[in-house]
Scaffold this motif. Sequence first.
Motif, mmCIF file in Angstrom:
data_model
loop_
_atom_site.group_PDB
_atom_site.id
_atom_site.type_symbol
_atom_site.label_atom_id
_atom_site.label_comp_id
_atom_site.label_asym_id
_atom_site.label_seq_id
_atom_site.Cartn_x
_atom_site.Cartn_y
_atom_site.Cartn_z
ATOM 1 N N ARG A 109 23.945 26.772 7.805
ATOM 2 C CA ARG A 109 23.699 27.757 6.753
ATOM 3 C C ARG A 109 23.431 29.109 7.399
ATOM 4 O O ARG A 109 22.662 29.211 8.360
ATOM 5 N N LEU A 110 24.045 30.140 6.839
ATOM 6 C CA LEU A 110 23.856 31.509 7.313
ATOM 7 C C LEU A 110 23.144 32.330 6.247
ATOM 8 O O LEU A 110 23.284 32.055 5.058
ATOM 9 N N ALA A 111 22.426 33.351 6.701
ATOM 10 C CA ALA A 111 21.743 34.276 5.801
ATOM 11 C C ALA A 111 21.928 35.696 6.324
ATOM 12 O O ALA A 111 22.059 35.904 7.528
ATOM 13 N N PRO A 112 21.941 36.680 5.440
ATOM 14 C CA PRO A 112 21.976 38.072 5.908
ATOM 15 C C PRO A 112 20.797 38.357 6.833
ATOM 16 O O PRO A 112 19.699 37.824 6.638
ATOM 17 N N ASP A 113 21.028 39.195 7.834
ATOM 18 C CA ASP A 113 19.986 39.487 8.833
ATOM 19 C C ASP A 113 19.084 40.648 8.453
ATOM 20 O O ASP A 113 18.323 41.130 9.270
ATOM 21 N N THR A 114 19.141 41.088 7.206
ATOM 22 C CA THR A 114 18.372 42.265 6.810
ATOM 23 C C THR A 114 16.888 41.989 6.604
ATOM 24 O O THR A 114 16.070 42.898 6.704
ATOM 25 N N GLU A 115 16.529 40.743 6.264
ATOM 26 C CA GLU A 115 15.124 40.359 6.137
ATOM 27 C C GLU A 115 15.044 38.838 6.142
ATOM 28 O O GLU A 115 16.016 38.148 5.849
ATOM 29 N N TYR A 116 13.873 38.323 6.483
ATOM 30 C CA TYR A 116 13.641 36.880 6.463
ATOM 31 C C TYR A 116 13.225 36.533 5.048
ATOM 32 O O TYR A 116 12.113 36.857 4.607
ATOM 33 N N SER A 147 31.972 31.791 -13.555
ATOM 34 C CA SER A 147 30.701 32.483 -13.311
ATOM 35 C C SER A 147 29.536 31.672 -13.850
ATOM 36 O O SER A 147 29.671 30.926 -14.811
ATOM 37 N N TYR A 148 28.388 31.855 -13.226
ATOM 38 C CA TYR A 148 27.177 31.184 -13.670
ATOM 39 C C TYR A 148 25.991 32.096 -13.374
ATOM 40 O O TYR A 148 26.092 33.036 -12.581
ATOM 41 N N CYS A 149 24.880 31.794 -14.018
ATOM 42 C CA CYS A 149 23.673 32.581 -13.821
ATOM 43 C C CYS A 149 22.763 31.879 -12.823
ATOM 44 O O CYS A 149 22.421 30.715 -12.998
ATOM 45 N N ASP A 150 22.412 32.581 -11.773
ATOM 46 C CA ASP A 150 21.408 32.115 -10.822
ATOM 47 C C ASP A 150 20.142 32.895 -11.167
ATOM 48 O O ASP A 150 20.080 34.106 -10.969
ATOM 49 N N LEU A 151 19.143 32.198 -11.691
ATOM 50 C CA LEU A 151 17.955 32.872 -12.202
ATOM 51 C C LEU A 151 17.187 33.644 -11.142
ATOM 52 O O LEU A 151 16.395 34.521 -11.460
ATOM 53 N N TRP A 152 17.388 33.313 -9.860
ATOM 54 C CA TRP A 152 16.724 34.037 -8.774
ATOM 55 C C TRP A 152 17.746 34.672 -7.837
ATOM 56 O O TRP A 152 17.429 34.999 -6.706
ATOM 57 N N GLY A 153 18.958 34.850 -8.304
ATOM 58 C CA GLY A 153 20.016 35.440 -7.478
ATOM 59 C C GLY A 153 19.705 36.867 -7.081
ATOM 60 O O GLY A 153 18.922 37.563 -7.735
ATOM 61 N N ARG A 154 20.332 37.268 -5.981
ATOM 62 C CA ARG A 154 20.106 38.604 -5.428
ATOM 63 C C ARG A 154 21.426 39.317 -5.222
ATOM 64 O O ARG A 154 22.432 38.679 -4.928
ATOM 65 N N PRO A 155 21.420 40.631 -5.288
ATOM 66 C CA PRO A 155 22.637 41.364 -4.940
ATOM 67 C C PRO A 155 22.874 41.318 -3.433
ATOM 68 O O PRO A 155 21.943 41.123 -2.647
ATOM 69 N N THR A 156 24.116 41.485 -3.040
ATOM 70 C CA THR A 156 24.461 41.542 -1.622
ATOM 71 C C THR A 156 23.746 42.739 -0.992
ATOM 72 O O THR A 156 23.702 43.812 -1.591
ATOM 73 N N PRO A 157 23.173 42.578 0.201
ATOM 74 C CA PRO A 157 22.483 43.709 0.823
ATOM 75 C C PRO A 157 23.451 44.884 1.044
ATOM 76 O O PRO A 157 24.614 44.675 1.370
ATOM 77 N N PRO A 158 22.975 46.095 0.868
ATOM 78 C CA PRO A 158 23.840 47.257 1.113
ATOM 79 C C PRO A 158 23.989 47.532 2.607
ATOM 80 O O PRO A 158 23.209 47.045 3.423
ATOM 81 N N GLY A 159 24.978 48.302 2.944
ATOM 82 C CA GLY A 159 25.143 48.774 4.316
ATOM 83 C C GLY A 159 25.794 47.762 5.234
ATOM 84 O O GLY A 159 26.370 46.764 4.810
ATOM 85 N N ASP A 160 25.676 48.059 6.517
ATOM 86 C CA ASP A 160 26.275 47.229 7.551
ATOM 87 C C ASP A 160 25.235 46.232 8.043
ATOM 88 O O ASP A 160 24.189 46.634 8.538
ATOM 89 N N TRP A 161 25.496 44.960 7.877
ATOM 90 C CA TRP A 161 24.592 43.913 8.306
ATOM 91 C C TRP A 161 25.423 42.776 8.855
ATOM 92 O O TRP A 161 26.645 42.766 8.756
ATOM 93 N N ALA A 162 24.756 41.797 9.425
ATOM 94 C CA ALA A 162 25.442 40.638 10.005
ATOM 95 C C ALA A 162 24.768 39.377 9.467
ATOM 96 O O ALA A 162 23.791 39.446 8.723
ATOM 97 N N SER A 195 14.339 34.004 1.240
ATOM 98 C CA SER A 195 15.112 32.946 0.596
ATOM 99 C C SER A 195 16.291 33.615 -0.120
ATOM 100 O O SER A 195 16.122 34.208 -1.180
ATOM 101 N N TRP A 196 17.472 33.512 0.462
ATOM 102 C CA TRP A 196 18.615 34.304 0.014
ATOM 103 C C TRP A 196 19.401 33.712 -1.151
ATOM 104 O O TRP A 196 20.294 34.359 -1.676
ATOM 105 N N ARG A 197 19.115 32.492 -1.543
ATOM 106 C CA ARG A 197 19.762 31.897 -2.715
ATOM 107 C C ARG A 197 21.287 32.048 -2.669
ATOM 108 O O ARG A 197 21.933 31.447 -1.851
ATOM 109 N N ASN A 198 21.829 32.900 -3.528
ATOM 110 C CA ASN A 198 23.278 33.043 -3.644
ATOM 111 C C ASN A 198 23.915 33.738 -2.448
ATOM 112 O O ASN A 198 25.130 33.673 -2.282
#
Length: 184
Positions: free
Chosen positions: A70-77, A19-34, A79-82
């Motif tokens: 590179r892929l990113a969650p489709d919930t918002e545009y 494990s490591y600390c990402d100072l700008w990391g985000r939680p996984t988006p909730p719900g059903d997303w692609a 900078s998804w970092r982790n």
Amino acid sequence: MKALNVMTPSLVHEDPAGSYCDLWGRPTPPGDWAYDLDDFNIHYGPGWWPFYTRYKPFAKPEITRPIGVRLAPDTEYYSWRNEYVLLTPDLRNPAVVTGLLRLFVRRQGGGAICVDTRIAVDMRAKGVHIPADCPHALRDQAQTKGERVLRFLLHHRARGRAGDTRPVTAYDKWIAASDGATGH
């Protein structure tokens, strides 16, 4: 002078190995997303792996070759970092793709504690392999993300085989939404 112990058992976390600390990391988006393609200069190409790039070296003909994306969650545009996923095709077996996942462990200050794992996605067999060293508590997160990656890949492979020349990217969607919001 005696040092003050600021760590108490209630503040100590047992995070997975690696494990490591990402100072700008985000939680996984909730719900059903692609996933959206969050990359540029990508075109569809032949075979199992759908993503290719074209470039023209000086004084030589244009070259088309497979390229990682590179892929990113489709919930918002954003900078998804982790939460980005990096995909790399296996050039010996183009139906197999390696994906680097940065799994969310927990919040830490304004960021997140994360742990990396690599998955293998087999488009031909329509399966996802989670490695044995993936922390047990995070296997469901890895499996869910892996299945979303598989759906993403199969969708884009079908679009390329249907005759589309290039994928719609996260940026393309953001520009379309921005133009609609401003009336341009």
